[in-house]
Design a protein around this motif. Structure first.
Motif, PDB file in Angstrom:
ATOM      1  N   GLY A 169      29.493  15.611  25.861  1.00  0.00           N
ATOM      2  CA  GLY A 169      28.879  16.882  26.216  1.00  0.00           C
ATOM      3  C   GLY A 169      29.251  17.309  27.616  1.00  0.00           C
ATOM      4  N   ALA A 170      29.135  18.591  27.848  1.00  0.00           N
ATOM      5  CA  ALA A 170      29.432  19.123  29.173  1.00  0.00           C
ATOM      6  C   ALA A 170      28.651  20.410  29.370  1.00  0.00           C
ATOM      7  CB  ALA A 170      30.920  19.389  29.341  1.00  0.00           C
ATOM      8  N   VAL A 171      28.215  20.628  30.587  1.00  0.00           N
ATOM      9  CA  VAL A 171      27.553  21.873  30.965  1.00  0.00           C
ATOM     10  C   VAL A 171      28.227  22.389  32.223  1.00  0.00           C
ATOM     11  CG1 VAL A 171      25.334  21.300  29.927  1.00  0.00           C
ATOM     12  CG2 VAL A 171      25.786  20.644  32.299  1.00  0.00           C
ATOM     13  N   GLY A 172      28.178  23.676  32.404  1.00  0.00           N
ATOM     14  CA  GLY A 172      28.796  24.253  33.586  1.00  0.00           C
ATOM     15  C   GLY A 172      28.325  25.666  33.823  1.00  0.00           C
ATOM     16  N   GLY A 173      28.761  26.197  34.929  1.00  0.00           N
ATOM     17  CA  GLY A 173      28.391  27.554  35.280  1.00  0.00           C
ATOM     18  C   GLY A 173      29.341  28.093  36.333  1.00  0.00           C
ATOM     19  N   GLY A 174      29.275  29.385  36.516  1.00  0.00           N
ATOM     20  CA  GLY A 174      30.156  29.991  37.499  1.00  0.00           C
ATOM     21  C   GLY A 174      29.682  31.369  37.906  1.00  0.00           C
ATOM     22  N   VAL A 175      30.198  31.834  39.017  1.00  0.00           N
ATOM     23  CA  VAL A 175      29.913  33.176  39.511  1.00  0.00           C
ATOM     24  C   VAL A 175      31.241  33.811  39.913  1.00  0.00           C
ATOM     25  CG1 VAL A 175      27.569  32.680  40.287  1.00  0.00           C
ATOM     26  CG2 VAL A 175      29.494  32.292  41.840  1.00  0.00           C
ATOM     27  N   SER A 176      31.302  35.127  39.868  1.00  0.00           N
ATOM     28  CA  SER A 176      32.538  35.814  40.224  1.00  0.00           C
ATOM     29  C   SER A 176      32.226  37.175  40.828  1.00  0.00           C
ATOM     30  CB  SER A 176      33.448  35.983  38.999  1.00  0.00           C
ATOM     31  OG  SER A 176      32.841  36.811  38.037  1.00  0.00           O
ATOM     32  N   LEU A 177      33.173  37.655  41.602  1.00  0.00           N
ATOM     33  CA  LEU A 177      33.095  38.972  42.229  1.00  0.00           C
ATOM     34  C   LEU A 177      34.391  39.707  41.919  1.00  0.00           C
ATOM     35  CD1 LEU A 177      31.579  40.910  44.202  1.00  0.00           C
ATOM     36  CD2 LEU A 177      32.911  39.862  46.043  1.00  0.00           C
ATOM     37  N   GLU A 178      34.278  40.966  41.475  1.00  0.00           N
ATOM     38  CA  GLU A 178      35.466  41.702  41.064  1.00  0.00           C
ATOM     39  C   GLU A 178      35.388  43.156  41.495  1.00  0.00           C
ATOM     40  OE1 GLU A 178      37.223  43.125  36.844  1.00  0.00           O
ATOM     41  OE2 GLU A 178      37.107  40.940  37.080  1.00  0.00           O
ATOM     42  N   PRO A 179      36.062  43.547  42.571  1.00  0.00           N
ATOM     43  CA  PRO A 179      36.179  44.962  42.903  1.00  0.00           C
ATOM     44  C   PRO A 179      37.167  45.641  41.948  1.00  0.00           C
ATOM     45  CG  PRO A 179      37.114  43.584  44.649  1.00  0.00           C
ATOM     46  CD  PRO A 179      36.684  42.676  43.571  1.00  0.00           C
ATOM     47  N   ARG A 180      36.838  46.861  41.526  1.00  0.00           N
ATOM     48  CA  ARG A 180      37.671  47.588  40.576  1.00  0.00           C
ATOM     49  C   ARG A 180      38.018  48.976  41.113  1.00  0.00           C
ATOM     50  NH1 ARG A 180      35.148  46.545  34.509  1.00  0.00           N
ATOM     51  NH2 ARG A 180      35.595  44.292  34.400  1.00  0.00           N
ATOM     52  N   TRP A 181      39.211  49.420  40.752  1.00  0.00           N
ATOM     53  CA  TRP A 181      39.653  50.773  41.096  1.00  0.00           C
ATOM     54  C   TRP A 181      40.051  51.485  39.807  1.00  0.00           C
ATOM     55  CZ3 TRP A 181      45.253  52.165  42.588  1.00  0.00           C
ATOM     56  CH2 TRP A 181      45.356  53.545  42.808  1.00  0.00           C
ATOM     57  N   TYR A 182      39.264  52.477  39.418  1.00  0.00           N
ATOM     58  CA  TYR A 182      39.566  53.302  38.241  1.00  0.00           C
ATOM     59  C   TYR A 182      40.558  54.391  38.677  1.00  0.00           C
ATOM     60  CZ  TYR A 182      35.726  50.955  35.865  1.00  0.00           C
ATOM     61  OH  TYR A 182      34.920  50.006  35.294  1.00  0.00           O
ATOM     62  N   TYR A 183      41.826  54.008  38.693  1.00  0.00           N
ATOM     63  CA  TYR A 183      42.857  54.831  39.328  1.00  0.00           C
ATOM     64  C   TYR A 183      43.093  56.152  38.607  1.00  0.00           C
ATOM     65  CZ  TYR A 183      45.701  52.651  35.679  1.00  0.00           C
ATOM     66  OH  TYR A 183      46.182  52.190  34.478  1.00  0.00           O
ATOM     67  N   SER A 184      42.713  56.270  37.351  1.00  0.00           N
ATOM     68  CA  SER A 184      42.982  57.506  36.613  1.00  0.00           C
ATOM     69  C   SER A 184      41.752  58.406  36.507  1.00  0.00           C
ATOM     70  CB  SER A 184      43.475  57.157  35.204  1.00  0.00           C
ATOM     71  OG  SER A 184      42.469  56.478  34.473  1.00  0.00           O
ATOM     72  N   SER A 185      40.665  58.050  37.183  1.00  0.00           N
ATOM     73  CA  SER A 185      39.417  58.796  36.987  1.00  0.00           C
ATOM     74  C   SER A 185      39.526  60.244  37.466  1.00  0.00           C
ATOM     75  CB  SER A 185      38.257  58.086  37.689  1.00  0.00           C
ATOM     76  OG  SER A 185      38.473  58.027  39.082  1.00  0.00           O
ATOM     77  N   LYS A 186      40.136  60.486  38.622  1.00  0.00           N
ATOM     78  CA  LYS A 186      40.243  61.851  39.136  1.00  0.00           C
ATOM     79  C   LYS A 186      41.083  62.725  38.201  1.00  0.00           C
ATOM     80  CE  LYS A 186      39.529  60.809  44.031  1.00  0.00           C
ATOM     81  NZ  LYS A 186      40.082  60.930  45.400  1.00  0.00           N
ATOM     82  N   LYS A 187      42.161  62.172  37.689  1.00  0.00           N
ATOM     83  CA  LYS A 187      43.007  62.929  36.766  1.00  0.00           C
ATOM     84  C   LYS A 187      42.261  63.218  35.464  1.00  0.00           C
ATOM     85  CE  LYS A 187      47.473  62.788  34.408  1.00  0.00           C
ATOM     86  NZ  LYS A 187      48.713  61.995  34.177  1.00  0.00           N
ATOM     87  N   ARG A 188      41.502  62.247  34.975  1.00  0.00           N
ATOM     88  CA  ARG A 188      40.756  62.437  33.736  1.00  0.00           C
ATOM     89  C   ARG A 188      39.680  63.508  33.908  1.00  0.00           C
ATOM     90  NH1 ARG A 188      41.036  58.564  29.806  1.00  0.00           N
ATOM     91  NH2 ARG A 188      38.830  58.852  29.298  1.00  0.00           N
ATOM     92  N   ILE A 189      39.042  63.523  35.086  1.00  0.00           N
ATOM     93  CA  ILE A 189      38.027  64.544  35.348  1.00  0.00           C
ATOM     94  C   ILE A 189      38.681  65.926  35.431  1.00  0.00           C
ATOM     95  CG2 ILE A 189      36.342  65.364  37.031  1.00  0.00           C
ATOM     96  CD1 ILE A 189      35.797  62.431  37.724  1.00  0.00           C
TER      97      ILE A 189
END
Length: 215
Positions: A169-189
């Motif tokens: 058996g094994a147990v585990g856990g984790g945390v993460s941080l992810e900055p995102r850039w929606y590069y096409s959002s202005k064009k879509r709007i």
């Protein structure tokens, strides 16, 4: 559903002349959902619970191979995404994708739960899965966002070694941080394809930490 699988390949440990063709069966009760996307696309996500056979090949002291087929329970999940053909022609109004994707709804934050990896294996021999939750927040009205995620995973399995059985058996856990850039959002709007929300293609930088421990 019912499935039959036939082995047509000879294992390397079998001697010449030994039969190697055998069948396994599976019967499953499935529940899920299917969603149409645009005019010809679809997504199908379903879970299945049922029973399947497993064939064990044993080499006797005289070198003869014996086959033993046993039934065991099984759980699986399936995800398919693709194109569906044969749909009747629809008017332009009926084909509007924004009716499906809620293009112009303002979304500044989302709380997400991953259902695909919630259960990876579920049987008397092995149980494993991962609970993954995430929170994504837009940075005001910019095309940038920050996502924070946490995972909790576990696995328990029975293994046989030389007629002895061990439980791993094994147990585990984790945390993460992810900055995102929606590069096409202005064009879509600007082209009327989207509103100011967390929707569209993006690029991101994922940084995380995961730790696990054997039981």
């Amino acid at each position: 559903s019912f499935n039959k699988t036939t082995n047509l390949f000879k294992p390397s440990f079998l001697a010449e002349g030994e039969p190697y063709r055998y069948d396994n069966y599976a019967t499953t009760l499935r529940i899920g959902f299917q969603q149409r996307i645009f005019k010809s696309g679809y997504i199908d996500f379903n879970w299945g619970l049922g029973a399947e056979t497993s064939t064990l090949i044993t080499i006797e002291n005289n070198g003869q191979a014996t086959y033993k087929r046993t039934w065991r329970e099984h759980f699986d999940q399936r995800l398919s995404l693709g194109w569906a053909f044969g749909s009747p022609k629809v008017s332009r109004r009926e084909n509007r994708s924004c009716d499906l994707f809620k293009c112009f709804r303002e979304e500044n934050r989302m709380f997400k739960i991953d259902m695909l990896n919630l259960v990876r294996s579920l049987s008397f021999r092995e149980q494993s899965g991962k609970l993954s939750v995430a929170y994504e927040q837009k940075l005001k009205n910019s095309p940038f966002s920050i996502q924070i995620a946490a995972d909790l995973l576990g696995r328990r399995a029975k293994q046989n070694y030389n007629a002895s059985q061990y439980v791993l058996g094994a147990v585990g856990g984790g945390v993460s941080l992810e900055p995102r850039w929606y590069y096409s959002s202005k064009k879509r709007i600007a082209t009327g394809k989207s509103g100011n929300n967390l929707n569209g293609a993006f690029v991101g930088l994922h940084v995380g930490y995961t730790a696990s421990r054997n039981l």
